[in-house]
Design a protein around this motif. Structure first.
Motif, PDB file in Angstrom:
ATOM      1  N   ASP A   1      -1.815   7.984   5.608  1.00  0.00           N
ATOM      2  CA  ASP A   1      -1.732   7.892   4.201  1.00  0.00           C
ATOM      3  C   ASP A   1      -2.691   8.525   3.542  1.00  0.00           C
ATOM      4  OD1 ASP A   1      -3.914   6.373   5.083  1.00  0.00           O
ATOM      5  OD2 ASP A   1      -2.928   4.380   4.611  1.00  0.00           O
TER       6      ASP A   1
ATOM      7  N   SER B   1      -9.660   8.491  -1.832  1.00  0.00           N
ATOM      8  CA  SER B   1      -9.546   7.019  -2.380  1.00  0.00           C
ATOM      9  C   SER B   1      -8.827   6.952  -3.711  1.00  0.00           C
ATOM     10  CB  SER B   1     -11.109   6.702  -2.975  1.00  0.00           C
ATOM     11  OG  SER B   1     -11.364   5.305  -3.309  1.00  0.00           O
TER      12      SER B   1
ATOM     13  N   SER C   1      -5.452   7.250   2.161  1.00  0.00           N
ATOM     14  CA  SER C   1      -6.756   6.532   2.697  1.00  0.00           C
ATOM     15  C   SER C   1      -7.184   7.181   3.865  1.00  0.00           C
ATOM     16  CB  SER C   1      -6.664   5.250   3.004  1.00  0.00           C
ATOM     17  OG  SER C   1      -7.900   4.547   3.278  1.00  0.00           O
ATOM     18  N   THR C   2      -6.484   7.386   4.904  1.00  0.00           N
ATOM     19  CA  THR C   2      -6.722   7.678   6.110  1.00  0.00           C
ATOM     20  C   THR C   2      -7.347   9.275   6.177  1.00  0.00           C
ATOM     21  OG1 THR C   2      -5.153   6.454   7.309  1.00  0.00           O
ATOM     22  CG2 THR C   2      -5.796   8.280   8.573  1.00  0.00           C
TER      23      THR C   2
ATOM     24  N   GLY D   1       0.680  -1.190  -0.093  1.00  0.00           N
ATOM     25  CA  GLY D   1       0.057  -0.060   0.124  1.00  0.00           C
ATOM     26  C   GLY D   1       0.740   1.316   0.160  1.00  0.00           C
TER      27      GLY D   1
ATOM     28  N   SER E   1      -6.061   4.364  -5.994  1.00  0.00           N
ATOM     29  CA  SER E   1      -5.419   3.190  -6.046  1.00  0.00           C
ATOM     30  C   SER E   1      -3.728   3.257  -6.037  1.00  0.00           C
ATOM     31  CB  SER E   1      -5.577   2.122  -7.274  1.00  0.00           C
ATOM     32  OG  SER E   1      -5.225   2.807  -8.492  1.00  0.00           O
ATOM     33  N   TRP E   2      -3.200   2.043  -5.595  1.00  0.00           N
ATOM     34  CA  TRP E   2      -1.704   2.094  -5.638  1.00  0.00           C
ATOM     35  C   TRP E   2      -1.150   2.562  -6.964  1.00  0.00           C
ATOM     36  CZ3 TRP E   2       2.121  -0.069  -8.374  1.00  0.00           C
ATOM     37  CH2 TRP E   2       3.630   0.245  -7.647  1.00  0.00           C
TER      38      TRP E   2
ATOM     39  N   VAL F   1       0.025   5.130   0.609  1.00  0.00           N
ATOM     40  CA  VAL F   1      -1.159   5.389  -0.296  1.00  0.00           C
ATOM     41  C   VAL F   1      -2.458   4.798   0.509  1.00  0.00           C
ATOM     42  CG1 VAL F   1      -2.514   4.755  -2.222  1.00  0.00           C
ATOM     43  CG2 VAL F   1      -0.110   5.066  -2.605  1.00  0.00           C
ATOM     44  N   ALA F   2      -2.396   3.403   0.890  1.00  0.00           N
ATOM     45  CA  ALA F   2      -3.769   2.838   1.702  1.00  0.00           C
ATOM     46  C   ALA F   2      -2.863   1.341   2.159  1.00  0.00           C
ATOM     47  CB  ALA F   2      -4.842   2.542   0.823  1.00  0.00           C
TER      48      ALA F   2
END
Length: 236
Positions: free
Chosen positions: A209, A216, A211-212, A90, A218-219, A187-188
């Protein structure tokens, strides 16, 4: 000329570390010609982009007491600058292998260009990145990631990062003008492993990251944008 980009996928850390050293060593190899010994300058610059399996990496001056509880995650001693950090799924990791003498800029500007690439990548996803003097890497406001307000006021010694979270860590090595190691962009991820260390040597430093903070992506999306920004900003 922009560097050649190599996408390595998800790989263990140690083989990539060894490959970086070997590549840099080969382009630093001496050769004899009609004007004597000089560095081999034929190798083109490269940019390696990958994702690592869980690992802690320790910098040259890293202190063991910053590794609190590694558990079953391996710790690898490296030859980069900085203290301990974590790599895991991630996270986009980018390793620029740049001949700075040929590129025409020095180490301080090289670091600035990497950080600027991260800031521009964050901006692409609607997030404002910040530099913190004396602490390489890029940070975001945890409570308002899109805020463009500049950081201001004196540092509070009890909270030197003032509500910031670190989203990208930087650690480099320069050998005879040639760089390796690089930057890790979160990233996530599962961020729990960061709680088992003092990230980059700072007790209590929050790591975050995309996401947090509500983004949203993707890698692959982030890897593509970061790779493009680094290729652009690191060009001579």
């Amino acid at each position: 000329m922009q560097p050649d980009v190599r996408r390595l996928g998800r790989v263990d850390y140690l083989p990539v570390f060894e490959a970086m050293k070997a590549f840099t060593g080969s382009r630093n190899a001496q050769k004899t010609d009609e004007i004597g010994l000089r560095p081999n300058e034929n190798a083109r610059d490269q940019l390696w982009i990958c994702e690592h399996n869980p690992v802690y990496t320790q910098g040259l001056a890293g202190k063991s007491d910053h590794i609190l509880n590694p558990g079953d995650i391996p710790v690898v001693q490296t030859d980069r600058g900085g203290q301990v950090t974590y790599h895991g799924p991630g996270q986009v990791v980018a390793y620029p292998l740049i001949d700075l003498k040929r590129a025409g800029y020095y180490v301080k500007e090289y670091v600035y260009r990497i950080e600027e690439s991260v800031i521009k990548t964050l901006a692409h996803f609607g997030v404002t990145g910040h530099r913190v003097t004396g602490s390489p890497g890029i940070y975001v406001r945890m409570d308002d990631p899109a805020s463009h307000a500049a950081l201001s006021g004196p540092l509070d010694p009890t909270d030197p990062f003032r509500g910031l979270g670190k989203i990208a860590a930087l650690g480099i090595k320069v050998s005879r003008h040639c760089t390796y190691h690089g930057v890790a962009f979160n990233v996530a991820m599962d961020l729990e492993p960061f709680t088992r260390i003092n990230p980059c040597g700072y007790a209590g430093l929050k790591t975050t990251d995309l996401s947090t903070i509500g983004v949203s992506a993707s890698w692959q999306e982030v890897a593509d944008v970061l790779g493009q920004k680094l290729s652009t900003y690191l060009a001579p």
